[in-house]
Enzyme design. Structure first.
Site, PDB file in Angstrom:
ATOM      1  N   GLY A  43      33.562   1.344  10.491  1.00  0.00           N
ATOM      2  CA  GLY A  43      32.450   1.971   9.774  1.00  0.00           C
ATOM      3  C   GLY A  43      31.178   1.991  10.588  1.00  0.00           C
ATOM      4  CB  CYS A  46      26.681   5.044   9.265  1.00  0.00           C
ATOM      5  SG  CYS A  46      26.413   5.866   7.680  1.00  0.00           S
ATOM      6  CE  LYS A  55      19.207   6.528   4.083  1.00  0.00           C
ATOM      7  NZ  LYS A  55      18.938   6.038   5.455  1.00  0.00           N
ATOM      8  CG  HIS A 439      14.622  26.099 -17.039  1.00  0.00           C
ATOM      9  ND1 HIS A 439      13.534  25.797 -16.267  1.00  0.00           N
ATOM     10  CD2 HIS A 439      14.244  25.965 -18.334  1.00  0.00           C
ATOM     11  CE1 HIS A 439      12.508  25.515 -17.060  1.00  0.00           C
ATOM     12  NE2 HIS A 439      12.918  25.610 -18.329  1.00  0.00           N
TER      13      HIS A 439
END
Length: 462
Positions: A43, A46, A55, A439
């Protein structure tokens, strides 16, 4: 050194990060016999030291901010502080789940996974802890590490890199961040949410200097509003320890003091001592040089990811690894348009873009041939509900396609997928304006911006 197994693999991959494992998975899917070599954890940066953990920290910071600001939404809540052990457990649980899933994927595709330190030993072999692994093709994907500056010693406690910052056992009271690029502003954002007094030092004229200048200015305005301090346009000169922290001096003599100094000036390629030069591979400043098909000057060797001088993004590594696997398997490979790659900086507010900046467009097409339009998120219903400020800027070749989409605002990283299609399919504003956007959504703002650019604005002034 003998090959322990008589197998000669179709593809031997040195490095199990984003580019390496993507090539392994795709290659095995296409029927190639693949060996994947990794000295640390599958991995790579990252998953373990980059995209995913940062994050997670940023989301924890977002939750902290929501608790502080709940009253403006009519919700009674109180912010009691940051439990850094709890934050790390949350972060590590996310990483662990993804890591197990990735290990399962590699095993299910019948990739031969080899743990150990590898070194290129010939154009068709890699030596791993006493074993020679032979292949018809070799892919180098050894990634990158945080960079520092001459005379700036990283101690892991007061002067740290992003690797140290991800496992720091405390929330620093104050921090100086050297570097206002992606890594620097993301940590500035997360730490500010945790309660740290943050100052960013950036030698260029703007934060996130590779982005469109309008995006940089919007981010700077938002950071000022959040109380994140920054000093632009003057380069670092020196750092020294104080009784309780670090003192930084800039080239103009200005000084700053804080508990910690985070060095976030970028990442450099991992290539030294791995046998690349000995095999005649063309290199520049540690980077392996490749053509548009990721081929080095040695016919049997390719390279991808942070090791090559392309965009240092995990999703670029994925794409480059897939490209190599497909080329080696005999499929038609299509070179990557790096301008067409989505770029997201996950600070608060987020900065997202695809395509070229207005300045670059004027340089290519001429100032009189470029049209730019800005759509403020104040006119977007969902952004109003979220109290998310920001802007979408479109760059168009006059009477032609949209060549740049630049967005600043919360959750704009989630809108960049459609922006990618608009750029890569060379869409005209009128074509995007015909599409109906739901919307109320923030995605609707992208449609409204194109309506305005097409000359028929709805919820915006002419």
């Amino acid at each position: 050194m003998a090959n322990d197994a008589s197998t000669v693999f179709d593809l031997v991959i040195l490095g199990g990060g984003s580019g390496g494992y993507a090539a392994a998975l795709r290659g095995a899917q296409l029927g190639l016999d693949v060996a994947l070599i990794e000295k640390n954890k599958l991995g790579g940066t990252c998953l373990h030291n980059g995209c995913i953990p940062t994050k997670a920290l940023l989301h924890a910071g977002e939750v902290a901010d929501q608790a502080r600001e709940a009253e403006q939404f009519g919700v009674k809540a109180s912010f009691e502080g940051i439990d850094i052990k709890g934050v790390h457990k949350y972060k590590d649980d996310v990483i662990s789940g993804l890591y197990k899933g990735l290990q399962g994927l590699v095993a299910s595709r019948k990739v031969t996974y080899i743990e150990g330190t590898g070194r290129l030993s010939s154009p068709t072999s890699v030596d791993v802890d006493g074993r020679r692994v032979e292949g018809r093709h070799v892919l180098l994907a050894t990634g990158s590490v945080p960079k520092s500056l001459p005379g700036l010693e990283i101690d892991g406690n007061r002067i740290i890199t992003s690797d140290h910052a991800l496992t720091l056992d405390r929330v620093p009271e104050s921090a100086i961040i050297l570097g206002g690029g992606v890594i620097g502003v993301e940590f500035a954002s997360a730490w500010k949410s945790f309660g740290t007094d943050v100052t960013v030092i950036e030698g260029m004229k703007h934060l996130v200097p590779v982005e469109d200048e309008n995006s940089s200015k919007l981010l700077e305005r938002a950071f000022r509003k959040r109380g994140i301090k920054f000093n632009l346009g003057t380069f670092f000169q020196s750092a020294e320890y104080t009784e309780n922290g670090v003192k930084v001096t800039l080239a103009d003599g200005k000084t700053f003091e804080a508990e910690v100094l985070l060095v976030a000036i970028g990442r450099g390629p991992v290539s030294a001592g791995l046998g690349y030069e000995e095999q005649g591979i063309a290199m520049d400043r540690g980077y392996v040089l490749v053509d548009e098909y990721m081929r080095t000057n040695v016919p049997t060797i390719s390279a991808v990811g942070d090791l090559v001088p392309t965009l240092q993004l995990a999703h670029v590594g994925f794409a480059e690894g897939i490209l190599v696997a497909e080329r080696i398997a005999g499929l038609k490979a299509v070179p990557i348009d790096y301008d067409g790659v989505p770029r997201v900086t996950y600070c608060h507010p987020e900065v997202a873009s695809v395509g070229i900046t207005e300045a670059k467009a004027k340089e290519i097409y001429g100032a009189d041939k470029v049209v730019a339009l800005k759509y403020n998120l104040a006119g977007n219903g969902k952004s109003k509900i979220l109290k998310a400020a920001g802007e979408i800027k479109l760059v168009q070749v006059k009477d032609g396609a949209v060549v740049g989409v630049h967005m600043v605002g919360d959750r704009m990283g989630e809108q960049v997928g459609e922006a990618q299609l608009i750029y890569n399919w060379e869409a005209l504003p009128a074509e995007v304006a015909q599409l109906i956007h739901a919307h109320p959504t923030q995605n609707e703002a992208l449609g409204e911006a194109h309506l305005a650019l097409a000359g028929k604005p709805l919820h915006s002034h002419d």
